[in-house]
Design a protein around this motif. Structure first.
Motif, mmCIF file in Angstrom:
data_model
loop_
_atom_site.group_PDB
_atom_site.id
_atom_site.type_symbol
_atom_site.label_atom_id
_atom_site.label_comp_id
_atom_site.label_asym_id
_atom_site.label_seq_id
_atom_site.Cartn_x
_atom_site.Cartn_y
_atom_site.Cartn_z
ATOM 1 N N UNK A 75 -45.634 -18.145 -28.309
ATOM 2 C CA UNK A 75 -44.313 -18.291 -27.694
ATOM 3 C C UNK A 75 -44.059 -19.742 -27.291
ATOM 4 N N UNK A 76 -42.789 -20.173 -27.340
ATOM 5 C CA UNK A 76 -42.469 -21.566 -26.990
ATOM 6 C C UNK A 76 -42.636 -21.880 -25.505
ATOM 7 N N UNK A 77 -42.595 -20.857 -24.649
ATOM 8 C CA UNK A 77 -42.833 -21.056 -23.223
ATOM 9 C C UNK A 77 -43.360 -19.769 -22.622
ATOM 10 N N UNK A 78 -44.088 -19.910 -21.482
ATOM 11 C CA UNK A 78 -44.729 -18.748 -20.862
ATOM 12 C C UNK A 78 -44.446 -18.608 -19.379
ATOM 13 N N UNK A 79 -43.796 -19.583 -18.768
ATOM 14 C CA UNK A 79 -43.542 -19.528 -17.330
ATOM 15 C C UNK A 79 -42.042 -19.522 -17.066
ATOM 16 N N UNK A 80 -41.684 -19.090 -15.876
ATOM 17 C CA UNK A 80 -40.267 -19.090 -15.512
ATOM 18 C C UNK A 80 -39.722 -20.504 -15.417
ATOM 19 N N UNK A 81 -40.559 -21.456 -15.031
ATOM 20 C CA UNK A 81 -40.124 -22.851 -14.953
ATOM 21 C C UNK A 81 -39.751 -23.395 -16.323
ATOM 22 N N UNK A 82 -40.596 -23.116 -17.297
ATOM 23 C CA UNK A 82 -40.313 -23.555 -18.661
ATOM 24 C C UNK A 82 -39.075 -22.847 -19.199
ATOM 25 N N UNK A 83 -38.955 -21.570 -18.903
ATOM 26 C CA UNK A 83 -37.784 -20.814 -19.352
ATOM 27 C C UNK A 83 -36.508 -21.362 -18.734
ATOM 28 N N UNK A 84 -36.577 -21.716 -17.466
ATOM 29 C CA UNK A 84 -35.414 -22.280 -16.781
ATOM 30 C C UNK A 84 -34.956 -23.567 -17.455
ATOM 31 N N UNK A 85 -35.905 -24.440 -17.766
ATOM 32 C CA UNK A 85 -35.540 -25.697 -18.425
ATOM 33 C C UNK A 85 -34.859 -25.446 -19.765
ATOM 34 N N UNK A 86 -35.402 -24.526 -20.552
ATOM 35 C CA UNK A 86 -34.819 -24.224 -21.861
ATOM 36 C C UNK A 86 -33.417 -23.641 -21.697
ATOM 37 N N UNK A 87 -33.262 -22.717 -20.756
ATOM 38 C CA UNK A 87 -31.943 -22.112 -20.539
ATOM 39 C C UNK A 87 -30.919 -23.133 -20.078
ATOM 40 N N UNK A 88 -31.311 -24.005 -19.174
ATOM 41 C CA UNK A 88 -30.370 -25.027 -18.692
ATOM 42 C C UNK A 88 -29.998 -25.977 -19.826
ATOM 43 N N UNK A 89 -30.962 -26.349 -20.650
ATOM 44 C CA UNK A 89 -30.689 -27.272 -21.746
ATOM 45 C C UNK A 89 -29.822 -26.635 -22.827
ATOM 46 N N UNK A 90 -30.146 -25.411 -23.217
ATOM 47 C CA UNK A 90 -29.468 -24.807 -24.363
ATOM 48 C C UNK A 90 -28.217 -24.027 -24.001
ATOM 49 N N UNK A 91 -28.201 -23.407 -22.838
ATOM 50 C CA UNK A 91 -27.061 -22.575 -22.450
ATOM 51 C C UNK A 91 -26.154 -23.323 -21.476
#
Length: 141
Positions: A75-91
Motif C-alpha cells: 500500500x502507498x500509505x499505512x497511517x492516518x497521517x500519511x493518508x491525511x497528507x494524500x487526501x489534502x494534496x489530491x482532494x
C-alpha cells in the motif's frame, strides 16, 4: 555579501522548519482527531451503530472484506497521517469539508462520498484508505 549569505541560510532554515511542521503537524493532528473521534464514538455507543451500518450495507461490507484481504506491504500509505497528507494534496481541504458536511447533514450518502474520492485517488490509495478505516472501526493495530 555576508548579509546575502545570512539571508539565504535563514531562508533555508525557515523553509526546512515549515516542511517539518507540515509533515509532523499533519501526522499529529490526524492521529489526535482520529483518536478523539474513535473515543467519542466508543463512549456514546455510536461505534457499534457504525459497525452495524457498514455490515448491513453490501457495498460497504464489500469494502471491509477487500480491506481484510489486502497486502499492507504494497500500500502507498499505512497511517492516518500519511493518508491525511494524500487526501489534502489530491482532494483538497475544501472538497473534503464539503464531503464531510454532506455526509453529516444527510445530503450525501457514504457511497456518494466514496465515489467522489474514487474519482480523485488511485485504486491503491483507495485500498489503503479502506484498510485504515477497517483498522479504526474494528480496533485493529
Amino acid at each position: 555579501m555576508k548579509i546575502l549569505k545570512v539571508l539565504i541560510v535563514l531562508l533555508v532554515v525557515f523553509s526546512l522548519g515549515a516542511v517539518a511542521v507540515y509533515y509532523f503537524g499533519t501526522n499529529m493532528a490526524s492521529e489526535k482527531i482520529v483518536d478523539e473521534a474513535t473515543e467519542q464514538m466508543e463512549s456514546s455507543g455510536k461505534l457499534d451503530e457504525v459497525k452495524e451500518y457498514v455490515e448491513s450495507d453490501p457495498e460497504l461490507s464489500g469494502y471491509i472484506e477487500e480491506a481484510k484481504a489486502a497486502d499492507e506491504s504494497s500500500l502507498p500509505f499505512n497511517t492516518t497521517g500519511q493518508a491525511t497528507r494524500v487526501l489534502v494534496q489530491k482532494v483538497g481541504m475544501t472538497e473534503l469539508n464539503t464531503i464531510r458536511n454532506g455526509v453529516q447533514s444527510g445530503t450525501m450518502t457514504p457511497q456518494e462520498a466514496v465515489q467522489k474520492l474514487e474519482g480523485k485517488l488511485t485504486e491503491e490509495e483507495m485500498l489503503a484508505l479502506k484498510v485504515i478505516a477497517y483498522k479504526e472501526i474494528y480496533n485493529q493495530q
